[in-house]
Design a protein around this motif. Structure first.
Motif, PDB file in Angstrom:
ATOM      1  N   GLY A 123      -1.512   4.765  -4.760  1.00 61.53           N
ATOM      2  CA  GLY A 123      -1.782   5.042  -3.695  1.00 61.53           C
ATOM      3  C   GLY A 123      -3.731   4.623  -2.734  1.00 61.53           C
ATOM      4  N   PHE A 124      -3.379   4.539  -1.568  1.00 66.96           N
ATOM      5  CA  PHE A 124      -4.662   4.275  -0.835  1.00 66.96           C
ATOM      6  C   PHE A 124      -5.559   5.251  -0.405  1.00 66.96           C
ATOM      7  N   TRP A 154      -8.308   4.031  -9.074  1.00 70.44           N
ATOM      8  CA  TRP A 154      -9.231   3.636  -8.227  1.00 70.44           C
ATOM      9  C   TRP A 154      -7.523   4.165  -7.031  1.00 70.44           C
ATOM     10  N   PRO A 155      -8.209   3.442  -5.855  1.00 69.48           N
ATOM     11  CA  PRO A 155      -7.427   3.381  -4.959  1.00 69.48           C
ATOM     12  C   PRO A 155      -7.063   1.984  -4.704  1.00 69.48           C
ATOM     13  N   GLU A 156      -5.252   1.888  -4.744  1.00 73.19           N
ATOM     14  CA  GLU A 156      -5.296   0.569  -5.125  1.00 73.19           C
ATOM     15  C   GLU A 156      -4.133   0.014  -3.385  1.00 73.19           C
ATOM     16  N   ILE A 157      -4.355  -1.518  -3.497  1.00 69.39           N
ATOM     17  CA  ILE A 157      -4.361  -2.544  -2.835  1.00 69.39           C
ATOM     18  C   ILE A 157      -3.461  -3.852  -3.552  1.00 69.39           C
ATOM     19  N   THR A 158      -2.032  -3.641  -3.544  1.00 71.10           N
ATOM     20  CA  THR A 158      -1.239  -4.178  -4.635  1.00 71.10           C
ATOM     21  C   THR A 158      -0.766  -5.632  -4.172  1.00 71.10           C
ATOM     22  N   ILE A 201       1.167  -1.258  -0.058  1.00 74.09           N
ATOM     23  CA  ILE A 201      -0.198  -0.471   0.101  1.00 74.09           C
ATOM     24  C   ILE A 201       0.450   1.348   0.113  1.00 74.09           C
ATOM     25  N   SER A 202       0.906   2.214  -0.473  1.00 75.36           N
ATOM     26  CA  SER A 202       0.723   4.064  -0.330  1.00 75.36           C
ATOM     27  C   SER A 202       0.024   4.942  -0.892  1.00 75.36           C
TER      28      SER A 202
END
Length: 411
Positions: A383-384, A396-400, A168-169
């Motif tokens: 980015g979260f 969209w906000p991301e969880i990698t 996450i970032s």
């Protein structure tokens, strides 16, 4: 003052065309009055919050929404401007021709009437960005997406075949306005059941106090091999004024303490080994290093001084320009780098696996997703959280989640 006069004059010109399209289609006087009421409110609210604004005084949620509403109003009207002005490219020459050929027979009305059909089309097209921006501000900023990748490496230690990493970032906790949605995002991270969680910087906008209400929320993050983090450019408190150097230093200390309470092992130009079944991989974390005037506190050599060149290495570095300028050219060969910073500009068009575009690509060569150069990979997380514009449109906000695989060496 002059820039505000210019701003209002520019907006007036845009509205001249936008309102023409609106009144050509809408005949109800109350709706026409409503049009101007909304316009005056949005512009007035923006001027109220930004007249005399200094970034060093801090950027509040009120500033963010004033900016967001202005964008929601401005972009659709600019669409109307382009279409209506395009019609005038034909109307004006026609009017000039009628003036010289018809004379008094035209009774002074040389311009053809606005075409209602074209105005309807223009309003329909303008409604698309309007709806998208409103959705982005209302729902898009918490529309978390889990993006999964599998990356293969010939020199990955056998014990780490199938190892899962969640990144996450750019949390930017000072921008959040719905703790329940943030809790949902944290639950979604934990649902991935990864072996390790990496956070790549910008946990606040400016001040450590922004993180305090969310320490308990992010303390729920769990991973078998731990949580690791680095600092981003916003974490140092460089963008606001402080009463003293000591106050600024205390703010950074408080931020580090909050991260420790959450459970993050903050890597400040340092490294750790993650061990499994007698084998290990090196995790390296640098402080922020960014091209183009951003803070350059990152020291790759210092961060890697306790690891061996032959180790399998994962690097955490907030700004992807660091990877481009220094990391991929380093003889230590960093197999996989995790970055953030760009947010994908929080605006763009993306069809996963097929197409992605954002204006931020003109600023950053590596701006979202997986890239490979010189046998090394980077993932740039979108980015979260969010910053400045209080929403996300298309990006969209991301969880990698990245799974490491042991590749079979080709003979």
């Amino acid at each position: 003052m002059l820039r505000w006069i210019f701003f209002l004059a520019l907006f007036g010109m845009i509205d001249l065309y936008a309102f023409q399209a609106f009144k050509t289609v809408v005949k109800n006087n109350w709706l026409l009055i409503l049009y101007w009421c909304i316009t005056v409110f949005v512009i007035g609210n923006f001027v109220f919050h930004y007249y005399g604004f200094n970034r060093s005084d801090g950027f509040t949620q009120a500033h963010a929404y004033a900016f967001g509403l202005l964008i929601a109003l401005l972009i659709p009207k600019m669409v109307l401007l382009v279409i209506m002005f395009g019609e005038d490219v034909f109307r004006v020459p026609q009017a000039i021709y009628r003036y010289f050929t018809e004379g008094d027979t035209a009774k002074g009305n040389y311009f053809a009437n606005r075409r209602q059909f074209l105005s309807k089309v223009a309003l329909g097209i303008a409604a698309i960005p309007l709806a998208s921006i409103i959705y982005g501000m209302y729902r898009g900023k918490y529309n978390y997406k889990v993006l999964k990748y599998t990356l293969s490496f010939e020199d990955l230690p056998e014990a780490f075949d199938g190892y899962k990493i969640t990144q996450i970032s750019d949390i930017h906790s000072g921008s959040f306005d719905n703790i329940d949605k943030v809790n949902y995002g944290v639950d979604l991270i934990n649902l991935q059941q990864s072996d390790v969680i990496l956070f790549t910087g910008d946990i606040v906008n400016n001040s450590a106090d922004e993180l305090k209400p969310y320490v308990e929320t992010f303390s729920k993050l769990k991973a078998k091999d731990g949580l690791f983090s680095v600092l981003g450019n916003h974490d140092y408190g460089d963008y606001i004024s402080w009463a003293s150097k000591e106050a600024k230093a205390q703010n950074l200390k408080d931020l580090k303490d909050y991260q420790k309470q959450i459970g993050f092992d903050l890597l400040l130009n340092d490294s750790r080994y993650i061990e499994k079944n007698g084998e290990r991989i090196a995790l390296v974390g640098v402080e922020n290093w960014g091209a183009g005037g951003f803070k350059k506190a990152g020291d790759l050599k210092k961060a890697s001084q306790h690891i061996a060149k032959e180790d399998f290495k994962i690097l955490m570095s907030h700004d992807p320009s660091h990877w481009e300028r220094e990391v991929i050219h380093d003889d230590y060969h960093y197999h996989l780098t995790f970055s953030g910073h760009t947010h994908g500009m929080q605006f763009g068009i993306e069809i996963p696996g097929w197409f992605k575009w954002s204006p931020v690509k003109w600023r950053y060569k590596y701006w979202a997703g997986i890239y490979k150069e010189m046998g090394q990979y980077i993932n740039v997380n979108r980015g979260f959280g969010y910053l400045a514009f209080p929403g996300r449109v298309g990006i969209w906000p991301e969880i990698t989640v990245i799974e490491l695989k042991k590749a079979v060496k080709e003979v």
